[in-house]
Design a protein around this motif. Sequence first.
Motif, PDB file in Angstrom:
ATOM      1  N   GLY A 157      48.384  46.428   7.628  1.00 28.87           N
ATOM      2  CA  GLY A 157      47.200  47.190   7.986  1.00 28.87           C
ATOM      3  C   GLY A 157      47.286  47.502   9.461  1.00 28.87           C
ATOM      4  O   GLY A 157      47.329  46.582  10.285  1.00 28.87           O
ATOM      5  N   ALA A 158      47.362  48.775   9.836  1.00 29.69           N
ATOM      6  CA  ALA A 158      47.567  49.130  11.245  1.00 29.69           C
ATOM      7  C   ALA A 158      46.907  50.458  11.557  1.00 29.69           C
ATOM      8  O   ALA A 158      47.035  51.413  10.784  1.00 29.69           O
ATOM      9  CB  ALA A 158      49.064  49.219  11.563  1.00 29.69           C
ATOM     10  N   ASP A 159      46.214  50.509  12.690  1.00 31.80           N
ATOM     11  CA  ASP A 159      45.579  51.764  13.098  1.00 31.80           C
ATOM     12  C   ASP A 159      45.476  51.883  14.614  1.00 31.80           C
ATOM     13  O   ASP A 159      45.069  50.932  15.296  1.00 31.80           O
ATOM     14  CB  ASP A 159      44.178  51.886  12.494  1.00 31.80           C
ATOM     15  CG  ASP A 159      44.203  52.518  11.112  1.00 31.80           C
ATOM     16  OD1 ASP A 159      44.617  53.699  11.026  1.00 31.80           O
ATOM     17  OD2 ASP A 159      43.839  51.842  10.135  1.00 31.80           O
ATOM     18  N   HIS A 270      35.535  42.921   6.262  1.00 34.63           N
ATOM     19  CA  HIS A 270      35.945  43.955   7.218  1.00 34.63           C
ATOM     20  C   HIS A 270      35.072  43.854   8.466  1.00 34.63           C
ATOM     21  O   HIS A 270      33.846  43.719   8.383  1.00 34.63           O
ATOM     22  CB  HIS A 270      35.797  45.329   6.575  1.00 34.63           C
ATOM     23  CG  HIS A 270      35.928  46.477   7.516  1.00 34.63           C
ATOM     24  ND1 HIS A 270      37.006  46.626   8.358  1.00 34.63           N
ATOM     25  CD2 HIS A 270      35.096  47.526   7.768  1.00 34.63           C
ATOM     26  CE1 HIS A 270      36.851  47.720   9.082  1.00 34.63           C
ATOM     27  NE2 HIS A 270      35.700  48.284   8.742  1.00 34.63           N
ATOM     28  N   GLN A 271      35.713  43.939   9.627  1.00 38.14           N
ATOM     29  CA  GLN A 271      35.012  43.744  10.899  1.00 38.14           C
ATOM     30  C   GLN A 271      34.540  45.096  11.439  1.00 38.14           C
ATOM     31  O   GLN A 271      35.130  45.672  12.346  1.00 38.14           O
ATOM     32  CB  GLN A 271      35.945  43.060  11.900  1.00 38.14           C
ATOM     33  CG  GLN A 271      36.541  41.765  11.391  1.00 38.14           C
ATOM     34  CD  GLN A 271      35.523  40.652  11.279  1.00 38.14           C
ATOM     35  OE1 GLN A 271      34.931  40.228  12.268  1.00 38.14           O
ATOM     36  NE2 GLN A 271      35.302  40.157  10.068  1.00 38.14           N
ATOM     37  N   ALA A 272      33.437  45.594  10.866  1.00 38.89           N
ATOM     38  CA  ALA A 272      32.909  46.895  11.266  1.00 38.89           C
ATOM     39  C   ALA A 272      31.768  46.767  12.250  1.00 38.89           C
ATOM     40  O   ALA A 272      31.642  47.556  13.193  1.00 38.89           O
ATOM     41  CB  ALA A 272      32.437  47.671  10.038  1.00 38.89           C
ATOM     42  N   THR A 305      41.590  45.058  10.322  1.00 40.73           N
ATOM     43  CA  THR A 305      40.595  44.028  10.633  1.00 40.73           C
ATOM     44  C   THR A 305      40.773  42.747   9.823  1.00 40.73           C
ATOM     45  O   THR A 305      40.710  41.648  10.368  1.00 40.73           O
ATOM     46  CB  THR A 305      39.150  44.536  10.433  1.00 40.73           C
ATOM     47  OG1 THR A 305      38.906  44.799   9.062  1.00 40.73           O
ATOM     48  CG2 THR A 305      38.866  45.768  11.261  1.00 40.73           C
ATOM     49  N   ILE A 306      40.976  42.863   8.520  1.00 47.17           N
ATOM     50  CA  ILE A 306      41.048  41.663   7.686  1.00 47.17           C
ATOM     51  C   ILE A 306      42.294  40.833   7.968  1.00 47.17           C
ATOM     52  O   ILE A 306      42.186  39.619   8.196  1.00 47.17           O
ATOM     53  CB  ILE A 306      40.916  42.027   6.196  1.00 47.17           C
ATOM     54  CG1 ILE A 306      39.474  42.456   5.906  1.00 47.17           C
ATOM     55  CG2 ILE A 306      41.312  40.855   5.294  1.00 47.17           C
ATOM     56  CD1 ILE A 306      39.224  42.919   4.486  1.00 47.17           C
ATOM     57  N   PRO A 307      43.508  41.419   7.997  1.00 45.49           N
ATOM     58  CA  PRO A 307      44.668  40.571   8.326  1.00 45.49           C
ATOM     59  C   PRO A 307      44.595  39.990   9.737  1.00 45.49           C
ATOM     60  O   PRO A 307      45.014  38.849   9.954  1.00 45.49           O
ATOM     61  CB  PRO A 307      45.864  41.514   8.156  1.00 45.49           C
ATOM     62  CG  PRO A 307      45.300  42.888   8.248  1.00 45.49           C
ATOM     63  CD  PRO A 307      43.927  42.806   7.662  1.00 45.49           C
ATOM     64  N   LEU A 308      44.052  40.743  10.690  1.00 45.98           N
ATOM     65  CA  LEU A 308      43.911  40.202  12.040  1.00 45.98           C
ATOM     66  C   LEU A 308      42.908  39.054  12.082  1.00 45.98           C
ATOM     67  O   LEU A 308      43.098  38.075  12.809  1.00 45.98           O
ATOM     68  CB  LEU A 308      43.490  41.298  13.021  1.00 45.98           C
ATOM     69  CG  LEU A 308      44.582  42.244  13.500  1.00 45.98           C
ATOM     70  CD1 LEU A 308      43.989  43.336  14.396  1.00 45.98           C
ATOM     71  CD2 LEU A 308      45.688  41.496  14.245  1.00 45.98           C
TER      72      LEU A 308
END
Length: 343
Positions: A157-159, A270-272, A305-308
């Motif tokens: 997961g990357a952005d 998710h860290q929103a 967010t989740i994997p981090l």
Amino acid sequence: MHSLFEEQEKYMQQNYLSRPYAAITGIGGYVPQKRRTNLDLEQVCDTSDEWIMKRTGIKERRILDKDLATSDMAVMAIRDLCTQFNKDLDDVDAIIVATSTPDVMMPATANIIAKKLGLKNVWAFDMNAACSGFLYALDMGSSLIETERYKNVLVVGADNISSFVDIQDRSTNILFGDGAGVVWLEPSSENGIIDAFMQSNGDGREFLNIEGGGSLHSLNNETIAIEKKYIRQDGKVVFKQAIQSMSDACNQVLKRNNLDIDQVNWLIPHQANKRIIDAVGKEINIAADRTLSNIEYLGNTIAATIPLCIWENLKQLQKGDLLMLTAFGAGFSWGASLLRWAI
């Protein structure tokens, strides 16, 4: 005598029961060094640290250098995983990259990552489900393992979402930061992905989007490109829908697996937005101290967010813990995953 249908049904049931779990056996992460603090934002728009913290729970975000791209963060996260968990990249069969911010329109960012890692003949492709992307990719990756066609799958997961943030727009500049997280999936007879519930519709297109750069509003039209190149959202609509959708997804997974929320060790959402995280926890009735978060210092890193969050809280997880992951993103897209921690 059993009918042919009964024999086939019996074989399918036995085969299904003998399938392996897809277990996370390694995790890595990367966040850029550069920070964008609330104080920095006070200098460019009408906002304040107090206002931002009250509305989002975010104090700072990480921002990638201009000469780097999403693939660079992913490569760093994968290398971190390999170092920490003694993994050999030559064993990788497939790379799935969840991203809304590919390096280029084509080829896929996963291809670029494979090249940078020196990998040959791997199945590498991208998935775009916005902030739900990692859960979508995790479900796809686990399916590859369960069918026994692949044994070692990287789910990234990357952005690099800061590239699409209008620094003057306080509805988005306070939220988003850059980062990459990755997990290594392989077969396990005991622990791994138990269930996943994924949903999407087209109802949210107007409320959360980046319209420029695609075939509808291409870069060839400079006026449209300038007007539509940034991420835009209607915060009120997204806020309400995120809470409802993530809560519903978690409850669906619990119901399907005959579980009570007290049996779940950790909720990893998710860290929103801190208020969304807290509201989801209340909706599904999980204790606040069993919800993991890192939003204060990283912000919303979209698919990362989740994997981090797992990566930064590894010391709190014990082998055998039951984890509930849940996310919501543009589309709208949303879902929840249930897994038994294998590390």
